[in-house]
Design a protein around this motif. Structure first.
Motif, mmCIF file in Angstrom:
data_model
loop_
_atom_site.group_PDB
_atom_site.id
_atom_site.type_symbol
_atom_site.label_atom_id
_atom_site.label_comp_id
_atom_site.label_asym_id
_atom_site.label_seq_id
_atom_site.Cartn_x
_atom_site.Cartn_y
_atom_site.Cartn_z
ATOM 1 N N VAL A 96 0.169 -12.414 -2.378
ATOM 2 C CA VAL A 96 -0.186 -11.872 -1.071
ATOM 3 C C VAL A 96 -0.896 -10.541 -1.286
ATOM 4 O O VAL A 96 -0.390 -9.668 -1.987
ATOM 5 C CB VAL A 96 1.054 -11.678 -0.179
ATOM 6 N N ARG A 97 -2.044 -10.383 -0.678
ATOM 7 C CA ARG A 97 -2.871 -9.188 -0.848
ATOM 8 C C ARG A 97 -2.694 -8.271 0.354
ATOM 9 O O ARG A 97 -2.975 -8.664 1.489
ATOM 10 C CB ARG A 97 -4.339 -9.615 -1.000
ATOM 11 N N PHE A 116 11.707 -6.193 -1.300
ATOM 12 C CA PHE A 116 10.904 -7.378 -0.999
ATOM 13 C C PHE A 116 10.981 -8.381 -2.141
ATOM 14 O O PHE A 116 11.091 -9.589 -1.914
ATOM 15 C CB PHE A 116 9.452 -6.970 -0.742
ATOM 16 N N ARG A 117 10.931 -7.908 -3.379
ATOM 17 C CA ARG A 117 10.975 -8.819 -4.527
ATOM 18 C C ARG A 117 12.322 -9.520 -4.631
ATOM 19 O O ARG A 117 12.400 -10.663 -5.072
ATOM 20 C CB ARG A 117 10.663 -8.056 -5.814
ATOM 21 N N LEU A 118 13.388 -8.842 -4.222
ATOM 22 C CA LEU A 118 14.701 -9.484 -4.229
ATOM 23 C C LEU A 118 14.760 -10.616 -3.200
ATOM 24 O O LEU A 118 15.362 -11.663 -3.447
ATOM 25 C CB LEU A 118 15.797 -8.457 -3.938
ATOM 26 N N LEU A 119 14.128 -10.401 -2.048
ATOM 27 C CA LEU A 119 14.134 -11.419 -1.000
ATOM 28 C C LEU A 119 13.198 -12.574 -1.323
ATOM 29 O O LEU A 119 13.485 -13.730 -0.994
ATOM 30 C CB LEU A 119 13.719 -10.793 0.334
ATOM 31 N N MET A 123 7.230 -14.868 -4.943
ATOM 32 C CA MET A 123 5.930 -14.364 -4.528
ATOM 33 C C MET A 123 5.552 -13.113 -5.310
ATOM 34 O O MET A 123 6.410 -12.338 -5.713
ATOM 35 C CB MET A 123 5.941 -14.023 -3.025
ATOM 36 N N ASP A 124 4.257 -12.939 -5.503
ATOM 37 C CA ASP A 124 3.712 -11.701 -6.045
ATOM 38 C C ASP A 124 2.948 -11.001 -4.930
ATOM 39 O O ASP A 124 2.358 -11.652 -4.066
ATOM 40 C CB ASP A 124 2.762 -11.969 -7.217
ATOM 41 N N ASN A 291 6.811 -10.000 8.317
ATOM 42 C CA ASN A 291 8.154 -9.938 8.877
ATOM 43 C C ASN A 291 9.020 -8.938 8.113
ATOM 44 O O ASN A 291 9.820 -8.212 8.711
ATOM 45 C CB ASN A 291 8.807 -11.320 8.836
ATOM 46 N N TRP A 292 8.847 -8.889 6.789
ATOM 47 C CA TRP A 292 9.618 -7.938 5.991
ATOM 48 C C TRP A 292 9.236 -6.503 6.345
ATOM 49 O O TRP A 292 10.112 -5.631 6.462
ATOM 50 C CB TRP A 292 9.395 -8.192 4.498
#
Length: 300
Positions: A96-97, A116-119, A123-124, A291-292
């Motif tokens: 996601v950019r 965010f990475r934990l959730l 995704m990168d 949403n995050w």
């Protein structure tokens, strides 16, 4: 009894030779030598028991049996290549950019990215920060977080962080140069400025003091310092170089840890701040990031 069925690798070699009409050209495409290609075609003909190619002075042409085999081989190899591409695409992690400015990315986003990475470990996220967003920034971004007014972005986005500012400095600077009981006293202090076009698209010291009908003495600006990025403004405040305008949402952590303290009254702008801009074509990954962002702002 040995297995006499041809291997798929030989079928690929045959398909390339038939398509290109040349052992040498097929060898170049496949990364093989010309003798290796010729040898594999001979083995294939031995296994089928028929001649598949007619060798000519310049290249080769298919026999009737070779033409029938080519129709099957080309489709088989093509189908397998398409399936392989599909497997590779499915195996690639979604990226996601996010386009935003230096201040939001450095002071708000990066300290929270671990959450965010934990959730969403699948995704990168690619952060593209720039001081000035070009008009077509939505064309190469999945999500945008941009500073501006409702008139600029209200029709395409939603307000993520309303602009609210408060003067900030270190406790040490305040003890040595304060107290600043009112903006009139604050106007006499050393100030740290963020360079901006005129009129400023955000609060600057001129508009801050105007909110309190304070006119700064011309001699009071001696010793002031200015920077072209907000991260440097904050760093200068942390280094006790003066008082800076602190954007709430960007300096919250520094205030909560007492690395900076409030040095004057807060003010806020109507319909101005950071706007969350979705992509032109919504997708699941961009919606997860959006949403995050909204949830994280609500949490803090």
């Amino acid at each position: 009894m040995p297995d006499r069925r041809p291997e798929l690798g030989w079928m690929r070699v045959f398909a390339e030779v038939a398509r290109l009409g040349s052992f040498s050209a097929a060898a170049a495409v496949l990364g093989l030598t010309q003798p290796a290609v010729s040898y594999q075609i001979r083995r294939l003909e031995e296994q089928f028991g028929v001649a598949l190619l007619r060798r000519q002075h310049r290249g080769v042409e298919l026999t009737e049996e070779g033409e029938r085999l080519f129709q099957v081989a080309a489709k088989t190899v093509g189908d397998i290549d398409a399936l392989a591409r599909s497997f590779r695409a499915e195996a690639q992690r979604p990226v996601v950019r996010l386009r935003t400015d230096y201040a939001f990315s450095a002071l708000w986003l990066i300290p929270r990215m671990h959450g965010f990475r934990l959730l969403h470990p699948e995704m990168d996220i690619q952060i593209v920060a720039t001081q000035r967003l070009e008009p077509g920034f939505r064309d190469d971004a999945d999500v945008g977080v941009v500073f501006g007014t409702k008139a600029e972005f209200g029709a395409i986005g939603s307000l993520l962080l309303k602009e609210e500012v408060v003067p900030v400095c270190t406790r040490g600077f305040l003890d040595r140069n304060g107290p600043f009981d009112d903006p009139q006293q604050l106007a006499k202090s050393i100030l740290i400025h963020l360079d901006s076009p005129m009129p400023s698209p955000w609060f600057d010291w001129r508009s801050y003091f105007a909110e309190f009908s304070v006119t700064r003495d011309l001699h009071a600006g001696r010793g002031d310092v200015s920077f072209n990025t907000y991260s440097l403004v904050v760093q200068a405040a942390l280094s006790e170089q003066g008082v800076a305008i602190g954007w709430m949402g960007l300096v919250d952590t520094l205030l909560s840890t007492h690395m900076l303290v409030e040095a004057g009254p807060a003010i806020e702008a109507r319909d101005r701040g950071y706007w969350l801009i979705p992509p032109r074509s919504a997708n699941v990954d961009s919606e997860r990031l959006s949403n995050w962002l909204v949830d994280e702002v609500g949490r803090t």
